[in-house]
Design an enzyme around this catalytic site. Structure first.
Site, PDB file in Angstrom:
ATOM      1  N   ASN A  10      41.393 -31.624 -47.731  1.00  0.00           N
ATOM      2  CA  ASN A  10      42.506 -31.868 -48.644  1.00  0.00           C
ATOM      3  C   ASN A  10      43.472 -30.691 -48.722  1.00  0.00           C
ATOM      4  O   ASN A  10      44.487 -30.777 -49.403  1.00  0.00           O
ATOM      5  CB  ASN A  10      41.980 -32.187 -50.047  1.00  0.00           C
ATOM      6  CG  ASN A  10      41.213 -33.485 -50.065  1.00  0.00           C
ATOM      7  OD1 ASN A  10      41.595 -34.455 -49.406  1.00  0.00           O
ATOM      8  ND2 ASN A  10      40.123 -33.526 -50.796  1.00  0.00           N
ATOM      9  N   CYS A  11      43.160 -29.599 -48.034  1.00  0.00           N
ATOM     10  CA  CYS A  11      43.973 -28.379 -48.077  1.00  0.00           C
ATOM     11  C   CYS A  11      44.839 -28.288 -46.824  1.00  0.00           C
ATOM     12  O   CYS A  11      44.319 -28.297 -45.701  1.00  0.00           O
ATOM     13  CB  CYS A  11      43.049 -27.166 -48.183  1.00  0.00           C
ATOM     14  SG  CYS A  11      43.890 -25.583 -47.988  1.00  0.00           S
ATOM     15  N   GLY A  12      46.140 -28.160 -47.004  1.00  0.00           N
ATOM     16  CA  GLY A  12      47.054 -28.060 -45.872  1.00  0.00           C
ATOM     17  C   GLY A  12      46.793 -26.841 -44.999  1.00  0.00           C
ATOM     18  O   GLY A  12      46.823 -26.932 -43.774  1.00  0.00           O
TER      19      GLY A  12
END
Length: 114
Positions: A10-12
Site C-alpha cells: 500500500n506504500c508508493g
C-alpha cells in the site's frame, strides 16, 4: 544477487523500490510483507543498526499512533519492543543485500546496495 525487501504494497515508495529491484538484472528478490509476516525483534534491530539508523529514526509516525504513545521519546529498547509487537511502527521500506542494508527513502537509495 539476493535482495530482501520488507514491503508494504500500500506504500508508493515501497512499490517503487520493489520495481527497481525487479527491473535490475541479476537480482533475485525476496518480498516480505512485514504486516503479514512481522519482524522478529532481533531482525528489526539488526536492519535498523545495519542501515545506520537508531530505533527513533526508523519510527513510522504518519498513519500510526506512535507520537501519541510517546514512542519517539522512549528508550531504544522500548521502541524496538513496540516495533516487534506492532510492525506498523517501522517505517519502510528496508532492503538487505550482501552489500548491506538501506532504508530506501527515497527509493533510489536501494541502488547503493545493488
Amino acid at each position: 544477487m539476493k535482495a530482501t525487501i520488507w514491503h508494504n504494497p500500500n506504500c508508493g515508495t515501497s512499490r517503487k523500490t520493489l520495481a527497481i529491484l525487479e527491473e535490475t538484472p541479476g537480482v533475485d528478490v525476496e518480498v516480505i510483507e512485514y504486516l503479514k509476516t512481522p519482524y522478529s525483534r532481533a531482525k528489526v534491530a539488526q536492519l535498523i543498526a545495519d542501515a545506520g539508523l537508531t530505533p527513533a529514526d526508523a519510527i513510522r509516525k504518519m498513519g500510526t499512533d506512535a507520537e501519541e504513545r510517546g514512542l519517539p521519546d522512549m528508550a531504544p529498547d522500548a521502541i524496538l519492543d513496540a516495533m516487534a509487537a506492532n510492525p506498523a511502527y517501522v517505517n519502510r521500506p528496508f532492503v538487505e543485500t550482501e552489500k548491506g542494508v538501506r532504508f530506501c527513502r527515497p527509493q533510489d537509495k536501494v541502488r547503493e546496495i545493488l
